[in-house]
Design a protein around this motif. Structure first.
Motif, PDB file in Angstrom:
ATOM      1  N   GLU A 159       9.851 -46.515 -62.425  1.00  0.00           N
ATOM      2  CA  GLU A 159       9.373 -46.964 -63.731  1.00  0.00           C
ATOM      3  C   GLU A 159       8.293 -46.007 -64.221  1.00  0.00           C
ATOM      4  N   SER A 171       9.166 -50.083 -70.192  1.00  0.00           N
ATOM      5  CA  SER A 171       9.225 -49.195 -69.032  1.00  0.00           C
ATOM      6  C   SER A 171      10.599 -48.561 -68.952  1.00  0.00           C
ATOM      7  N   ALA A 201       3.600 -53.689 -64.117  1.00  0.00           N
ATOM      8  CA  ALA A 201       4.396 -52.686 -63.409  1.00  0.00           C
ATOM      9  C   ALA A 201       4.125 -52.738 -61.905  1.00  0.00           C
TER      10      ALA A 201
END
Length: 576
Positions: free
Chosen positions: A518, A574, A529
């Motif tokens: 990502e 992402s 994330a």
């Protein structure tokens, strides 16, 4: 353990002695002269005999670095095997890190056959060196080349004895192809480093223990400066007790958790403010060109090698030095200082510097805009669990709270490409503990990321890698600008030798290997994330790579057209 009465191949003897000495893993790189290790390991497993687990590694730099990660967690010895001279050379800068990280690793490499009937490839002439050990001799404590007349098991036991003796460090063994495959002499029992006797250090000179205890009681403002105490959790506890009992400030590096980050006796005060300085196992406690203790300060130096004999020129002064184990020395000093009720001690204890509790508020501002090192550190601080393992080789870690010994690791040396493989080895040694490796984009490339990801997948040891991607090398950009502020090189649109533009797509590279990848370009997305990366590792059992963009060196650019070959993801999303 009784040896097989029949003579065994050298590789079998090597593995048997290694296992007897506590080696649990052989980080293995393939070579035509190393096949004997594979066969000897298979035979030992079939017989139910102790033998190190063979961990296949696609690159020698990764193998040695992962072995370092293992020793950081296990505290025991490890072993690597590499192909002839060229495999040994592929260890590269990891050899430097192994020495400066005090890792008890037997670095092995094969040696090409010299019997005419075995020299069946042209490379066997090309790989023959006059002195193969010379490649690593400046970085190891001991080196040896096995011969057919040697007791191979005894040689290994001796090498590991040296590796484990204070100050710990790597050793080197060359094993010729013929010795590995053909019978060698064996004794009645398999020797071990422990049977030969591994020395330990005590508290040091009693006179210096008393002198340090007296000065810590009576000093106006004493400080302990340490780097390596965190290798022993007991030493960490004793240092915290000493600081709390006597009101002694501590300047601790981030090599390990030398003092829990919530301890109020952390200090960042300049050294010239202290009248007593106790250096406790620190290779470079200050740099004279940057700062020095006061001229009239008393300096005591304590550690496994208090003169740093690994360094040819060492000009740092001391009034007294003693060879000692840090934990034993701290225990002895505590045994002499009493309750800490003296007036000077009481006054000091009323004024802890509190850096350990204050410094973690830095960088906790609004999480808007682009990621920056301080915002990444703040996100990691909020994300990490107390037991998570963290390896680090980028910006300063002080904003990431670590309170449990054995959960923060830096490399000790200065060769890049360490963090990811070290975290992998540490996670394996810790039985699958969650590990996070933080590294720069240049360091990530140095560390053979494809080999690291393969190693994690092959051995079910996925970790989270955070690549702090600033599009270049600090040495080739900001250091260049510092040296030549008005130079021509820094004025070029792309600083040749410094910028890595366009940036590799590290997230896409991870996904191409079946991993989670990502890209993060907004600070607001960091926390989520990190959570997704943890889920990929823990739930899906795949390695995770977060490619976190920070402003480019010198230019400050975040322009996707400049930084990447492919368009960046829409802002706020992402590439995962």
């Amino acid at each position: 353990m009784t040896a097989d009465p029949a003579a065994v191949g050298g590789a079998a003897a090597v593995l048997a002695a290694a296992a007897a000495s506590g080696v649990r893993r052989l980080w293995f790189n393939s070579g035509s002269e190393l096949t004997s290790f594979q066969e000897a390991g298979a035979q030992a497993r079939q017989k139910g005999e102790p033998t190190p687990e063979i961990i296949t590694c696609p690159h020698e730099h990764v193998a040695l670095t992962a072995a370092m990660g293992e020793t950081m967690v296990s505290g025991g010895p490890s072993m690597t095997a590499a192909h002839a001279d060229l495999g040994l050379l592929h260890h590269g800068g990891a050899i430097h890190n192994a020495m400066w990280g005090d890792h008890p690793i037997m670095i092995m490499s094969g040696y090409p056959p010299t019997r005419a009937e075995s020299r069946t490839s042209p490379v066997f002439w090309k790989q023959q060196r006059w002195d193969q050990g010379a490649i690593v001799r400046q970085y190891v404590k001991w080196d040896y080349k096995l011969s057919a007349l040697d007791d191979a098991a005894l040689v290994v036991a001796r090498g590991l004895q040296v590796a484990l003796a204070p100050r710990r460090g790597p050793v080197y063994l060359a094993m010729p192809e013929e010795v590995g495959r053909h019978p060698v002499p064996v004794g009645d029992r398999v020797p071990s480093a422990q049977a030969l006797g591994v020395p330990t250090l005590g508290p040091g000179d009693p006179g210096m223990v008393s002198e340090v205890a007296r000065r810590l009681r009576t000093a106006r403002r004493p400080v302990v400066v340490t780097d390596r105490v965190g290798e022993n959790p007991r030493a960490v506890r004793l240092l915290a007790e000493l600081a709390d009992t006597l009101g002694v400030e501590v300047r601790a590096s981030r090599y390990r958790v030398n003092l829990p980050d919530d301890n109020p006796w952390h200090t960042s005060a300049p050294l010239d403010q202290f009248d007593v300085v106790v250096v406790l196992d620190h290779p470079v406690p200050w740099m004279p060109a940057v700062e020095q203790p006061a001229e009239d300060a008393w300096i005591g130096w304590v550690g496994p090698d208090p003169i740093e004999s690994r360094v040819p020129l060492y000009e740092l002064r001391a009034d007294a030095r003693t060879t000692a184990d840090p934990a034993a020395f701290l225990a002895a000093v505590l045994g002499e200082v009493g309750s800490g009720d003296a007036d000077t001690v009481r006054q000091r204890r009323e004024r802890p510097p509190g850096v350990g509790t204050k410094r973690h508020t830095a960088g906790r501002g609004a999480a808007g805009g682009v990621p920056t090192p301080s915002l990444i550190a703040a996100a990691l601080d909020a994300h990490l669990h107390p037991d998570d393992l963290l390896t680090w080789e980028v910006f300063d870690t002080t904003a990431v709270r670590r309170t449990k010994p054995g959960t923060l690791f830096e490399k000790g040396g200065s060769s890049l490409g360490w963090s990811v493989a070290a975290a992998t080895g540490a996670s394996i040694a810790a039985g699958g503990a969650h590990a996070v490796a933080v590294t720069g984009d240049g360091s990530y490339l140095f560390g053979s990321p494809d080999s690291c990801l393969w190693l994690q997948q092959q051995h079910d040891a996925p970790i989270v890698t955070v690549v702090v991607n600033n599009g270049g090398y600090r040495t080739g950009t900001t250091t260049l600008a510092a040296h030549y502020p008005d130079g021509l090189a820094v004025a070029e649109p792309t600083v040749l030798g410094g910028h890595l533009t366009p940036s590799p797509d590290f997230a896409a590279h991870a996904r191409a290997q079946g991993c989670y990848g990502e890209r993060v370009v907004r600070a607001a997305d960091l926390s989520a994330a990190l959570d997704r990366a943890r889920a990929a590792v823990q739930r899906d059992r795949v390695p995770a790579v977060l490619d976190v963009w920070v402003p480019e060196h010198l230019t400050g650019s975040m322009d996707p057209d400049r930084r990447a070959r492919t368009p960046a993801a829409d802002e706020g999303t992402s590439d995962g």
